[in-house]
Design an enzyme around this catalytic site. Sequence first.
Site, PDB file in Angstrom:
ATOM      1  N   ALA A   1      71.260 -12.084 -41.016  1.00 27.47           N
ATOM      2  CA  ALA A   1      70.127 -12.810 -41.565  1.00 27.47           C
ATOM      3  C   ALA A   1      69.343 -13.458 -40.440  1.00 27.47           C
ATOM      4  O   ALA A   1      69.821 -13.548 -39.317  1.00 27.47           O
ATOM      5  CB  ALA A   1      70.604 -13.883 -42.537  1.00 27.47           C
TER       6      ALA A   1
ATOM      7  N   GLU B   1      71.554 -20.108 -41.488  1.00 29.65           N
ATOM      8  CA  GLU B   1      70.115 -19.912 -41.279  1.00 29.65           C
ATOM      9  C   GLU B   1      69.336 -21.173 -41.649  1.00 29.65           C
ATOM     10  O   GLU B   1      68.374 -21.538 -40.977  1.00 29.65           O
ATOM     11  CB  GLU B   1      69.592 -18.700 -42.062  1.00 29.65           C
ATOM     12  CG  GLU B   1      70.337 -17.377 -41.810  1.00 29.65           C
ATOM     13  CD  GLU B   1      70.542 -17.011 -40.351  1.00 29.65           C
ATOM     14  OE1 GLU B   1      69.787 -17.511 -39.489  1.00 29.65           O
ATOM     15  OE2 GLU B   1      71.476 -16.239 -40.065  1.00 29.65           O
TER      16      GLU B   1
ATOM     17  N   GLU C   1      63.013 -11.756 -33.855  1.00 28.52           N
ATOM     18  CA  GLU C   1      63.953 -12.181 -32.817  1.00 28.52           C
ATOM     19  C   GLU C   1      64.743 -10.967 -32.323  1.00 28.52           C
ATOM     20  O   GLU C   1      65.193 -10.189 -33.151  1.00 28.52           O
ATOM     21  CB  GLU C   1      64.939 -13.232 -33.351  1.00 28.52           C
ATOM     22  CG  GLU C   1      65.811 -13.763 -32.217  1.00 28.52           C
ATOM     23  CD  GLU C   1      66.878 -14.765 -32.680  1.00 28.52           C
ATOM     24  OE1 GLU C   1      66.983 -15.041 -33.886  1.00 28.52           O
ATOM     25  OE2 GLU C   1      67.602 -15.251 -31.813  1.00 28.52           O
TER      26      GLU C   1
HETATM   27  N1  BES Z   1      69.138 -15.643 -35.201  1.00 27.97           N
HETATM   28  C1  BES Z   1      70.158 -14.842 -35.781  1.00 27.97           C
HETATM   29  C2  BES Z   1      69.672 -13.480 -36.196  1.00 27.97           C
HETATM   30  C3  BES Z   1      69.623 -12.486 -35.076  1.00 27.97           C
HETATM   31  C4  BES Z   1      70.774 -11.859 -34.669  1.00 27.97           C
HETATM   32  C5  BES Z   1      68.442 -12.171 -34.458  1.00 27.97           C
HETATM   33  C6  BES Z   1      70.731 -10.938 -33.642  1.00 27.97           C
HETATM   34  C7  BES Z   1      68.391 -11.257 -33.432  1.00 27.97           C
HETATM   35  C8  BES Z   1      69.544 -10.632 -33.014  1.00 27.97           C
HETATM   36  C9  BES Z   1      70.756 -15.511 -37.002  1.00 27.97           C
HETATM   37  O1  BES Z   1      70.641 -16.879 -37.030  1.00 27.97           O
HETATM   38  C10 BES Z   1      72.213 -15.214 -36.946  1.00 27.97           C
HETATM   39  O2  BES Z   1      72.872 -15.734 -36.094  1.00 27.97           O
HETATM   40  N2  BES Z   1      72.690 -14.353 -37.832  1.00 27.97           N
HETATM   41  C11 BES Z   1      74.047 -13.885 -37.826  1.00 27.97           C
HETATM   42  C12 BES Z   1      74.844 -14.449 -38.934  1.00 27.97           C
HETATM   43  C13 BES Z   1      75.360 -15.801 -38.582  1.00 27.97           C
HETATM   44  C14 BES Z   1      75.983 -16.475 -39.760  1.00 27.97           C
HETATM   45  C15 BES Z   1      76.367 -15.784 -37.475  1.00 27.97           C
HETATM   46  C16 BES Z   1      73.970 -12.383 -37.958  1.00 27.97           C
HETATM   47  O3  BES Z   1      72.913 -11.889 -38.307  1.00 27.97           O
HETATM   48  O4  BES Z   1      74.977 -11.730 -37.717  1.00 27.97           O
HETATM   49 ZN    ZN Z   2      71.985 -17.911 -35.851  1.00 31.65          ZN
END
Ligand code: BES
Ligand code: ZN
Length: 879
Positions: free
Chosen positions: A268, A304, A127
């Site tokens: 994550a 997640e 992603e």
């Molecule tokens: N889908 C995201 C991971 C992601 C973040 C992919 C940026 C590509 C670019 C994941 O679900 C997510 O939101 N992760 C957050 C933590 C969350 C608890 C807010 C992150 O990685 O900061």
């Molecule tokens: Zn997310």
Amino acid sequence: MRGDTDEAIFLKDYAPTPYLVEKVELDVLFKPDRTRVRALLTLVPRDTTEPGTPLELDGDALTLDSIAVDGLPLALTAYKETEAGLTLIEPPHKRFVLETNVWLEPENNTELMGLYRSSGTWCTQCEPEGFRRITYYLDRPDVLAPFKVKMTADRQLAPVLLSNGNLVDQGQKDDGMHFAVWEDPHPKPAYLFAMVAGDLGSIHDSFTTMSGRDVALGIYCEHGKEDRCAYAMDSLKRSMAWDEKRFGREYDLDIFNVVAVSDFNFGAMENKGLNIFNDKLVFAQPETATDADYASIESVIGHEYFHNWSGNRVTCRDWFQLCLKEGLTVYRDQEFSMDERSRPVNRIEDVRQLRQIQFPEDGGPLAHPARPDNYREINNFYTATVYEKGAEIVRMLATLLGEADFRKGLDLYFERHDGDATTIEAFIAAFEEATGSDLQQFQQWYLQAGTPELKVTDRYDPETQTYVLELTQSTPPTPGQSEKQPMVLPIKFGLIGPNGSEMNWDTVSGGEVRDDMIVMNTPSLALTFTGIPNRPVPSLLRGFSAPVKLKTPLEQDDELFLARHDSDPFNRWQALQDVATRLMTEAVAGTDWSDADLDGIASALEETLASKDLDPAFKANALALPAEQTIARAIGQDIDPARIHAVRDALISGIVSRLAETLEKLYLTNDSRLSYSPDFKQAGRRAMKNAALSLLVAGGTAHGPRLAREQYERAQNMTDRIAALTPIVTAWTPDAQALLGDFRTMYTADPLVLDKWLALNAAAPDEGVIGRIKAILADPSFPRNNPNRLRALMGTFAMRNPTQFARADGAGFRLVSEFVADVDTRNPQVAARVLTAFRVWKMYEPTRRAAAENALKSLKESGDLSRNTAEILDRTLAG
Ligand code: BES
Ligand code: ZN
């Protein structure tokens, strides 16, 4: 520049692909120096696709080895390798199988997108647009397909081979290699694809779903760290149970794996059945992780996992819709943490975060709607606005509709769009249809950038016993949006009588009031309440029911009254913050507070601390005075951070000189020797005790530094150790240097703890900080490619050291811009993220403003910037 040639992409240009992917079969051979990916894509033109329509596949950093259609190698004239990928010039006008063979170099992948190696382990991050770095593909979220992948690797090097879905085959080969075949029956967009191959340890458990299916749970990590994964496993099981109970959502595969890796650009990632985590959000032990770390692990594991419905089963049509999954999932993870811990305390902490990060974004050059309508680089839109404001929007929807109707709407959304890639409009439509409400104006929240300002004035007439509240809303202009529409604001409120209890009214006219909620949808509103025997104090925006900037009619005495009497804990906390903020902004402007002012706030705090019905965790939040950045925002222009810092220190001293005894007693009586547990209750006591300790040091008391030093030395857990060291370093007491050195020596072997040391060094407001940072960066043992290390040092300096980042001589700005130029050559995402610290540059007084502009301009001239960094830089300078 690398980034200059790229044009913006517009939401209005959305069109589905002319070809569909029916099936993806991958065969991946991991070798020490490079990796081969053979892809078989079953493709079919849509009914509406004209014969001869080219097929444009995305691809990035791939070396094409061979290409065939239906088994026949393609002539060189039948396809074209382009900057952005590969074009089949005239694909068959029927179902066909495209085979490509490509080579990757995960060893050299410092961007950490696509397939890369982290401490020897092969892992992926797809992603938003990483899959095109694994194979040629229609790499966009509205292309869904079932995936099957065969992974082959050396048995010694990579005994563990994981991908999405179910393990359907595995075996040994006679050359020391082995293989595993994974099949994911759920059609998914490529961004949810994942693979992990490596020599990893693991822990295992299981969960029985509400319909009685057993799910095998696994957490994989570096050997020797298995015992640090227990809390993450426990959080996972609680997340699964919570989503069933609260939202009726059950897990849908027989396996759920989590892998912890130490090089990861984000927190994550929710890959279907195979979440990949930054190891700092998995590993926790009392000696190395703080209470805050435990809380983050719980919330991110939840986040997640919850994506399995809000994101995976129902995904986004295009990346403009990102907050469809992220805003909703943050709302869900916030609710999970609130249910597991404390609703009001979590709310305070979530709002503090929103104001600290999202409000400045929304009020500066990088402001954008929660659903943007154009971007140059999608990675730059994983922002606080998409996430945190996105969550607030969902929260307002729940507030407006009420719990039961909100649940009806969400159920309809999941049911109707299961297996879809959909939009914000469809999300809103589900709530409209399930509940019969009109949410068209509400939808503006997704389209309009900027934080609305809500001004309230009031009048009481004792003759007629009527009380009038006048409310006015306005949203300031933001880049590209000069005109703003009025928003729908759910304003939870109460009127408080002189004895501190809630007042009722006979009638209310002039607008929509449902019990304890004003629903405002016009630019202004005047509400008249009758049957009010005394002048009330209004408690407005309870629980922070809408993400706005509220200007109340309250004077200091009213605020102190609310701090004591409001039945809404959030507003009790808010009232204390408001009093402190006003004293500081006035002092910065030249009007000092009086002794009576200090007596007032000190005694309100004292009462708060003495209260039997407030949580210790709440009290900890009450003791935390507004951050320097909060005061800067309240002032709004011509900011001199050094002056704010000095005023804040002076206020702390003034308050602490009145409360020293109380704080010391609070500290000593709560310094528990219980064996450590991360639960909310124990963590809350620690937070309260440590907030008191922090004030005792910052307030310059006689005992403070000694108590902190003693706590540092005898601490049995990381929470207490770091809570003692932080105020020492922040105040740069005579112990600071030596204790920092001691900490460093004690934890040389643990990179995640060393991140805390890096962050402490970087956040200290002393003059020596820039020299220290330069020395750390120059040390050849500093891991220059690890995002956690880079963010702990430079992210912290840029975002959490307002005085030294914004030094008048420009040295802080230069340090950050030079760092960004350097890191950008290896990891554009980390570079662009750190650069966003400059978004406040126009708020500074002229000298600092000029220094910031110089640093930005020399970055612009420094040459070949990535698209990520170029976009942030251009918008920051233009805004
Ligand atoms: N889908 C995201 C991971 C992601 C973040 C992919 C940026 C590509 C670019 C994941 O679900 C997510 O939101 N992760 C957050 C933590 C969350 C608890 C807010 C992150 O990685 O900061
Ligand atoms: Zn997310």
